[in-house]
Motif scaffolding. Structure first.
Motif, PDB file in Angstrom:
ATOM      1  N   GLY B  96     -64.979  71.597  25.458  1.00 37.39           N
ATOM      2  CA  GLY B  96     -64.425  72.622  24.578  1.00 37.39           C
ATOM      3  C   GLY B  96     -64.697  74.018  25.113  1.00 37.39           C
ATOM      4  N   ASN B 137     -65.161  64.759  12.974  1.00 41.49           N
ATOM      5  CA  ASN B 137     -64.140  65.770  13.261  1.00 41.49           C
ATOM      6  C   ASN B 137     -64.560  67.165  12.811  1.00 41.49           C
ATOM      7  N   THR B 141     -64.302  70.047  15.551  1.00 42.46           N
ATOM      8  CA  THR B 141     -63.438  71.231  15.402  1.00 42.46           C
ATOM      9  C   THR B 141     -64.238  72.494  15.105  1.00 42.46           C
ATOM     10  N   GLU B 142     -65.220  72.401  14.215  1.00 33.90           N
ATOM     11  CA  GLU B 142     -65.897  73.624  13.773  1.00 33.90           C
ATOM     12  C   GLU B 142     -67.062  74.026  14.674  1.00 33.90           C
ATOM     13  N   GLY B 145     -65.221  73.502  18.751  1.00 34.75           N
ATOM     14  CA  GLY B 145     -63.938  74.151  19.048  1.00 34.75           C
ATOM     15  C   GLY B 145     -62.906  73.225  19.665  1.00 34.75           C
ATOM     16  N   LEU B 146     -63.045  71.908  19.386  1.00 34.74           N
ATOM     17  CA  LEU B 146     -62.085  70.934  19.934  1.00 34.74           C
ATOM     18  C   LEU B 146     -60.941  70.699  18.953  1.00 34.74           C
ATOM     19  N   GLU B 147     -59.859  70.122  19.467  1.00 30.83           N
ATOM     20  CA  GLU B 147     -58.822  69.592  18.593  1.00 30.83           C
ATOM     21  C   GLU B 147     -59.425  68.391  17.869  1.00 30.83           C
ATOM     22  N   PRO B 148     -59.005  68.128  16.619  1.00 29.38           N
ATOM     23  CA  PRO B 148     -59.563  66.942  15.946  1.00 29.38           C
ATOM     24  C   PRO B 148     -59.234  65.657  16.716  1.00 29.38           C
ATOM     25  N   LEU B 149     -60.170  64.735  16.741  1.00 24.76           N
ATOM     26  CA  LEU B 149     -59.904  63.435  17.355  1.00 24.76           C
ATOM     27  C   LEU B 149     -58.941  62.676  16.442  1.00 24.76           C
ATOM     28  N   LYS B 150     -58.060  61.891  17.044  1.00 23.54           N
ATOM     29  CA  LYS B 150     -57.135  61.075  16.254  1.00 23.54           C
ATOM     30  C   LYS B 150     -57.958  60.111  15.394  1.00 23.54           C
ATOM     31  N   TYR B 151     -57.587  59.995  14.117  1.00 25.22           N
ATOM     32  CA  TYR B 151     -58.456  59.335  13.143  1.00 25.22           C
ATOM     33  C   TYR B 151     -58.862  57.919  13.549  1.00 25.22           C
TER      34      TYR B 151
END
Lengths: 159, 286
Positions: B96, B137, B141-142, B145-151
């Motif tokens: 990230g 997630n 993300t918080e 600073g990554l994109e959320p992982l696919k659920y």
């Protein structure tokens, strides 16, 4: 695409008794015990075809839940429903037709799916896709004639 | 060893007796699960008080064939552990925009032992019940600073397997009172709702018919203490919401989406039906 064509044909053929398609689920008349007197297709059933439906996944697959000794050549019989050995000694043709078409009319709250029903569901999907079924996407799991074929097969199960 | 051999003999006898309906080898119903000779799992115990129709709860492990059971008894035999190792690498890897890793905040995966056992859990700050995946997630993300992982994607399932693995043997203990109650009630409603063209609820199979065969498969209680699950059927780790989706689809119903409010509620309710069983993930099933 092929599906929607067959829907169209099914719709055009409603009132299809004249065309040999049999009645639609809404036309079926259950008596107070859940029995259905008249053939859904207007034709007699074929026990041999019924045996095929009983043992085929994606059709009746009756042995998924019921044990049937006469069908021992097909592997893996379930235990969820009662064994069907001798079922013809315990029920009449009309009883069996009603149970196969919609068992909940005979046994309230039964786990057994209704095989001749196409409305009144919660969150129905298109077959086994998980996608929402729109109007016109729902067909009974078995056709009127297939119900008759299964009933004909069940009537051979005597002890 | 003697016990193993005895079980084998029982299985052969069962096979012969059951040959005409082609039954599989049936597992010893009194077998106990000890992983790596040291982690003792509770695979059967008294049902939590809130369960009205069941006295004893059983891990799905109990219902599997002896050979399948054995695969979970040693981490070298458990294919799910391969992905746990991958997740352990991910855990240490800086990524990230800020070049952070899980390790920067959490010293080691083992430092998170016990977390799996209490999720899904009410999140005071967000005012919702969060699953472990939601929490992962939130970190991704918080904090990173990554994109959320696919659920239900592989990175998420692997991370979830890693977090389960460090809690193995600890009792599931999700809270269902206080602010989580409303979500739990929704989950319970969904559990008993008969959906799809087959008009089947979770309860029809997993409360009313556990221990019964449906064609070649034996129905379990539908416990989720073993997730993520390595399934022999698809040879990969399966997220619990993927399994929900498969089950609902098989009732010829429109499924809910993984991560949806409905599946989160169902997960909380199901987890609570397993309060007292051990965290087993990654488990092995068929």
């Amino acid at each position: 695409m092929k599906r929607s064509v067959s829907i169209l044909i099914a719709v055009l053929a409603t009132g299809g008794i004249a065309l040999g398609q049999g009645m639609s689920p809404a036309d079926v008349s259950y008596d107070e015990y859940g029995a259905v007197e008249v053939s859904l297709s207007g034709q007699p059933g074929n026990a041999e075809a019924g045996e095929k439906i009983m043992t085929t996944r994606g059709k009746g697959n009756c042995i998924a839940c019921h044990q049937v000794d006469a069908l021992a050549e097909y592997p893996f019989h379930g235990e969820v429903g009662p064994p069907l050995n001798g079922v013809a000694d315990r029920y009449t043709e009309a009883d069996l037709r009603g149970i196969v078409a919609n068992a909940k009319m005979t046994f309230e709250g039964s786990i057994m799916p209704a095989f001749f029903k196409n409305s009144g569901y919660i969150r129905p999907g298109i077959a086994y896709t998980g996608k929402a079924a729109g109007p016109g996407d729902l067909f009974p799991i078995l056709t009127a004639q297939e119900i008759e074929d299964v009933v004909a097969y069940l009537l051979t199960l005597k002890e | 060893m003697i016990k193993r051999a005895l079980t084998g003999a029982v299985c052969v006898a069962t096979l012969v007796a059951g040959a005409f309906v082609g039954m599989n080898a049936v597992a010893d119903e009194h077998a106990n699960l000890i992983v790596n000779g040291e982690i003792e799992m509770v695979v059967r115990t008294e049902a939590p008080e809130h369960m009205e129709n069941v006295d004893t709860i059983y891990s799905g492990w109990v219902y599997r064939a002896t050979e399948t059971q054995a695969l979970q008894m040693d981490d070298f035999d458990n294919p799910g552990m391969l992905w746990v190792d991958q997740a352990a690498e991910y855990f240490e890897t800086a990524q990230g925009p800020e070049g952070r890793s899980c390790q920067d905040c959490h010293e080691s995966p083992e430092a998170l032992a016990g977390v799996r056992a209490v999720y899904p859990k009410w999140d005071e700050e967000r005012g919702v019940v969060q699953t472990l995946e939601n929490q992962i997630n939130e970190c991704a993300t918080e904090r990173m600073g990554l994109e959320p992982l696919k659920y239900t994607g592989s990175e998420m399932v692997n991370m979830s397997a890693l977090l389960a693995s460090v809690s193995r043997g600890m009792p599931i203990n999700v809270a269902i009172d206080g602010p989580a109650r409303e979500t739990w009630e929704l989950g319970k409603e969904l559990y008993y709702q008969r959906t799809g063209q087959l008009e089947l609820s979770c309860a029809n199979c997993h409360e009313d018919n556990y221990g019964n065969r449906i064609r070649s498969d034996m129905l379990s209680q539908g416990q989720i203490n073993g997730f993520p699950v390595y399934r022999l059927k698809n040879a990969k780790l399966n997220a619990v919401h993927s399994r929900f989706k498969g089950c609902v689809r098989d009732t010829r119903a429109q499924t809910y989406a993984p991560g949806s409010a409905e599946f989160v509620a169902l997960e909380l309710y199901l987890a609570s039906r397993g309060n007292g069983l051990s965290v087993e993930g990654p488990s092995v099933r068929n």
